[in-house]
Design a protein around this motif. Structure first.
Motif, PDB file in Angstrom:
ATOM      1  N   PHE A   1      47.283  56.472   8.853  1.00  0.00           N
ATOM      2  CA  PHE A   1      46.601  56.051   7.381  1.00  0.00           C
ATOM      3  C   PHE A   1      47.977  55.514   6.649  1.00  0.00           C
ATOM      4  O   PHE A   1      47.753  54.707   5.678  1.00  0.00           O
ATOM      5  CB  PHE A   1      45.866  57.512   6.768  1.00  0.00           C
ATOM      6  N   GLY A   2      48.852  56.661   6.603  1.00  0.00           N
ATOM      7  CA  GLY A   2      50.272  56.164   5.982  1.00  0.00           C
ATOM      8  C   GLY A   2      50.439  54.637   6.115  1.00  0.00           C
ATOM      9  O   GLY A   2      50.748  53.893   5.196  1.00  0.00           O
ATOM     10  N   TYR A   3      50.718  54.279   7.272  1.00  0.00           N
ATOM     11  CA  TYR A   3      51.321  53.207   7.929  1.00  0.00           C
ATOM     12  C   TYR A   3      50.279  51.990   7.252  1.00  0.00           C
ATOM     13  O   TYR A   3      50.801  51.023   6.741  1.00  0.00           O
ATOM     14  CB  TYR A   3      51.384  53.149   9.300  1.00  0.00           C
ATOM     15  N   GLY A   4      49.105  52.260   7.506  1.00  0.00           N
ATOM     16  CA  GLY A   4      48.022  51.274   7.115  1.00  0.00           C
ATOM     17  C   GLY A   4      48.173  51.078   5.429  1.00  0.00           C
ATOM     18  O   GLY A   4      48.116  49.824   5.135  1.00  0.00           O
ATOM     19  N   ALA A   5      48.321  52.050   4.759  1.00  0.00           N
ATOM     20  CA  ALA A   5      48.307  51.807   3.384  1.00  0.00           C
ATOM     21  C   ALA A   5      49.617  50.946   3.169  1.00  0.00           C
ATOM     22  O   ALA A   5      49.569  50.189   2.202  1.00  0.00           O
ATOM     23  CB  ALA A   5      48.225  53.353   2.720  1.00  0.00           C
ATOM     24  N   LEU A   6      50.827  51.322   3.481  1.00  0.00           N
ATOM     25  CA  LEU A   6      51.966  50.815   3.359  1.00  0.00           C
ATOM     26  C   LEU A   6      51.755  49.073   3.770  1.00  0.00           C
ATOM     27  O   LEU A   6      52.123  48.282   2.840  1.00  0.00           O
ATOM     28  CB  LEU A   6      53.177  51.294   4.210  1.00  0.00           C
ATOM     29  N   MET A   7      51.190  48.891   4.756  1.00  0.00           N
ATOM     30  CA  MET A   7      51.025  47.493   5.296  1.00  0.00           C
ATOM     31  C   MET A   7      50.221  47.063   4.234  1.00  0.00           C
ATOM     32  O   MET A   7      50.203  45.554   4.159  1.00  0.00           O
ATOM     33  CB  MET A   7      50.343  47.548   6.821  1.00  0.00           C
ATOM     34  N   ALA A   8      49.073  47.436   3.687  1.00  0.00           N
ATOM     35  CA  ALA A   8      48.376  46.886   2.702  1.00  0.00           C
ATOM     36  C   ALA A   8      49.154  46.590   1.311  1.00  0.00           C
ATOM     37  O   ALA A   8      48.302  46.360   0.249  1.00  0.00           O
ATOM     38  CB  ALA A   8      46.942  47.357   2.532  1.00  0.00           C
ATOM     39  N   GLY A   9      50.275  47.156   1.112  1.00  0.00           N
ATOM     40  CA  GLY A   9      51.076  47.131   0.061  1.00  0.00           C
ATOM     41  C   GLY A   9      50.909  48.248  -1.023  1.00  0.00           C
ATOM     42  O   GLY A   9      51.295  48.111  -2.210  1.00  0.00           O
ATOM     43  N   HIS A  10      50.341  49.330  -0.483  1.00  0.00           N
ATOM     44  CA  HIS A  10      50.032  50.500  -1.518  1.00  0.00           C
ATOM     45  C   HIS A  10      51.299  51.461  -1.221  1.00  0.00           C
ATOM     46  O   HIS A  10      51.732  51.732   0.011  1.00  0.00           O
ATOM     47  CB  HIS A  10      48.701  51.124  -1.157  1.00  0.00           C
ATOM     48  N   ASP A  11      51.748  52.177  -2.391  1.00  0.00           N
ATOM     49  CA  ASP A  11      52.657  53.125  -2.258  1.00  0.00           C
ATOM     50  C   ASP A  11      52.006  54.393  -1.689  1.00  0.00           C
ATOM     51  O   ASP A  11      50.948  54.633  -1.821  1.00  0.00           O
ATOM     52  CB  ASP A  11      53.280  53.302  -3.658  1.00  0.00           C
ATOM     53  N   VAL A  12      52.760  55.141  -1.114  1.00  0.00           N
ATOM     54  CA  VAL A  12      52.109  56.629  -0.335  1.00  0.00           C
ATOM     55  C   VAL A  12      53.285  57.550  -0.568  1.00  0.00           C
ATOM     56  O   VAL A  12      54.623  57.200  -0.639  1.00  0.00           O
ATOM     57  CB  VAL A  12      52.139  56.090   1.183  1.00  0.00           C
ATOM     58  N   VAL A  13      52.618  58.812  -0.816  1.00  0.00           N
ATOM     59  CA  VAL A  13      53.568  59.903  -0.636  1.00  0.00           C
ATOM     60  C   VAL A  13      53.030  60.774   0.430  1.00  0.00           C
ATOM     61  O   VAL A  13      51.878  60.801   0.419  1.00  0.00           O
ATOM     62  CB  VAL A  13      53.326  60.794  -2.300  1.00  0.00           C
TER      63      VAL A  13
END
Length: 166
Positions: A1-13
């Motif tokens: 999930f974290g990788y997918g969000a990062l790839m979509a341009g979203h910041d993750v904590v």
């Protein structure tokens, strides 16, 4: 999930209660670069080059010792991130079963219920998804498909969650 969000341009904590920030970072580095985790350190220059050119979101990893942090600790850290200009669109909690409940209970299942309820409430308050992982009970090991009756320790975790994937 974290990788997918990062790839979509979203910041993750990403909050971790089990593995170190370094180990979690190597997992992300490996996924983003395609370099196996065991080769990350010896290929640090190549890893750095790929990450410097990465066009996705930004990642912050925060480690807490097992059974020391509560949902309030996460909330305060998240608010600090927001105050400093970092605005994560996804929070990962790895994993909630290793957090400390804000209340003390005689039975672990009640502590877990409290933690999961508090995380769900935090997600609603912050208006962001919170993704967590849990483990199966003994009957769930070795199964191809894990059903809700195989969740470890507390059925309340399943009842509180909005989405479950196995």
């Amino acid at each position: 999930f974290g990788y997918g969000a990062l790839m979509a341009g979203h910041d993750v904590v990403h909050y971790t209660f089990e593995l170190s920030e370094t180990n979690i970072g190597w997992r992300y580095d490996s996924r983003i670069t395609g370099i196996p985790i065991k080769d990350i350190v010896e290929n640090s220059t190549a890893v750095e080059n790929v990450l410097n050119n990465f066009k996705g979101g930004k990642l912050i990893i925060k480690e807490y010792p097992t059974k020391r942090a509560t949902v309030n600790d996460i909330k305060f850290h998240y608010q600090h991130l927001r105050a400093s200009g970092y605005n994560p669109k996804l929070m990962i909690v790895d994993y909630p079963d290793l957090m400390r409940s804000r209340k003390g209970y005689d039975q672990k299942r009640f502590e877990l219920e409290c933690i999961y309820e508090d995380l769900r409430g935090l997600a609603m308050e912050l208006k962001i998804p919170i993704v967590g992982a849990s483990q199966v009970n003994r009957m769930g090991y070795g199964g191809d498909i894990i059903k809700v009756d195989k969740v470890g320790e507390s059925m309340a975790k399943v009842q509180i969650a909005d989405f479950i994937a196995t």
